[in-house]
Design an enzyme around this catalytic site. Structure first.
Site, mmCIF file in Angstrom:
data_model
loop_
_atom_site.group_PDB
_atom_site.id
_atom_site.type_symbol
_atom_site.label_atom_id
_atom_site.label_comp_id
_atom_site.label_asym_id
_atom_site.label_seq_id
_atom_site.Cartn_x
_atom_site.Cartn_y
_atom_site.Cartn_z
ATOM 1 N N GLU A 199 12.281 59.574 10.610
ATOM 2 C CA GLU A 199 10.834 59.489 10.408
ATOM 3 C C GLU A 199 10.305 60.703 9.662
ATOM 4 O O GLU A 199 9.417 60.585 8.807
ATOM 5 C CB GLU A 199 10.146 59.344 11.771
ATOM 6 C CG GLU A 199 10.435 58.000 12.422
ATOM 7 C CD GLU A 199 9.973 57.932 13.864
ATOM 8 O OE1 GLU A 199 9.363 56.923 14.254
ATOM 9 O OE2 GLU A 199 10.240 58.895 14.625
ATOM 10 N N GLY A 208 13.486 60.531 15.139
ATOM 11 C CA GLY A 208 12.450 61.380 14.558
ATOM 12 C C GLY A 208 12.893 62.046 13.277
ATOM 13 O O GLY A 208 12.067 62.327 12.405
ATOM 14 N N GLU A 228 16.108 54.353 18.738
ATOM 15 C CA GLU A 228 15.286 54.484 19.949
ATOM 16 C C GLU A 228 15.460 53.323 20.921
ATOM 17 O O GLU A 228 15.310 53.498 22.139
ATOM 18 C CB GLU A 228 13.805 54.624 19.569
ATOM 19 C CG GLU A 228 13.436 55.942 18.905
ATOM 20 C CD GLU A 228 13.590 55.923 17.389
ATOM 21 O OE1 GLU A 228 13.096 56.857 16.735
ATOM 22 O OE2 GLU A 228 14.205 54.961 16.855
ATOM 23 N N ALA A 237 14.249 63.244 17.949
ATOM 24 C CA ALA A 237 13.312 63.997 18.779
ATOM 25 C C ALA A 237 14.073 64.600 19.956
ATOM 26 O O ALA A 237 15.180 64.184 20.291
ATOM 27 C CB ALA A 237 12.193 63.085 19.263
#
Length: 302
Positions: A154, A151, A174, A108
């Site tokens: 994911e 991300g 993370e 992200a």
């Protein structure tokens, strides 16, 4: 003069010219509408690229090379728009999602989120829009090269099938920046590789290789080495899927996904209902007739 005689009378040169002009105008207007329709199908985006590399196949390429395809809100807004458009397009029956050789998506966009407050992310449902990908009825194949971290990992897990280049690196790092996965990493990984491995990856933040991902069942397979090979393999798989009955493909996807939501008894019942429902389709009749007659089926996707 009677109406019938007037209708049979020859047109004056002026009237004929007017009618020709009207026809030309209508043809021009129709052409303009067709061109506008074509242009709308070739919508241009800032952070992604879209194309149709084969019959029935839509390709979406993440395109933020300087940021290693970091997943920002504007990028995801475009991705959702493109995926939704392909899902609504009857000529597209399978999708491929990829990034670059260096990075599928390196995570992200930290710069975007680093100053956000709880009230902001909670009230505005931050990251919730990422889940749209999982509501798409057509199958999505992730073609992963390079980094698929945070991300990016994911995002790949949201897809239906993952093909990995030998260079692919997955992970949920993370924990190293003071948070945990927020786009489904802890949940989808646990379903794919179990609690112990997911706990290790979540709490240590360590990355895992394409081979590990294959051994654990995270990816369908690791493709041979070579630039662009994983995308080519994904497109070939998408072409094969697109060559089947679209209704049966969507039913198959729905049945497999139900296995993650239901008990075994409920899942078996759901599968049978989907199986039974396909006997109401023209493609079931065509497929079985073609098999019995030893010929290739001609699908109508109905």
């Amino acid at each position: 003069m009677s109406l019938a005689l007037r209708l049979r009378a020859p047109l004056s040169s002026t009237t004929a010219a007017v009618l020709r002009n009207q026809r030309a105008f209508r043809q021009s207007a129709l052409l303009s509408v067709r061109l506008m329709s074509t242009e709308s199908q070739q919508k241009q985006y800032e952070f992604i690229l879209t194309s149709r590399p084969a019959d029935g196949v839509g390709l979406i390429t993440l395109n933020r090379p300087k940021a290693l395809n970091a997943l920002s809100t504007p990028l995801f807004t475009e991705l959702n728009d493109a995926v939704r458009a392909f899902d609504e397009d009857d000529s597209i029956r399978a999708l491929v999602l990829t990034g670059s050789e260096r990075a599928f998506a390196a995570g992200a966009d930290i710069k975007e989120m680093k100053d956000k407050q709880f009230s902001d992310v909670f009230k505005n449902k931050f990251l919730e829009s990422w889940g749209l990908l999982t509501t798409i009825r057509k199958p999505i194949i992730a073609a992963v090269s390079g980094y698929a971290l945070g991300g990016g990992c994911e995002l790949a897990l949201m897809c239906d099938i993952i093909l990995a280049s030998p260079t692919a690196v997955f992970g949920q790092p993370e924990i190293s920046i003071g948070v945990i996965p927020g786009g489904g990493g802890t949940q989808r990984l646990a379903r794919a590789i179990g609690k112990s491995r997911t706990m290790e990856l979540t709490l240590t933040g360590r990355n895992f290789s394409a081979q590990e991902a294959s051994d654990w069942g995270v990816v369908s397979r690791v493709v041979p080495e070579g630039e662009g090979v994983v995308v080519k393999e994904a497109i070939e798989m998408a072409k094969l899927i697109a060559s089947k009955s679209a209704i049966a493909v969507q039913a198959g996807k729905e049945a497999v996904n139900a296995a993650y939501e239901h008990t075994l008894t409920e899942g078996l019942r759901y599968e049978r209902r989907l199986f039974h429902s396909l006997f109401a389709t023209k493609d079931q009749k065509e497929g079985m007739a073609a098999f019995a007659e030893k010929r290739k089926p001609t699908w109508t996707h109905s």
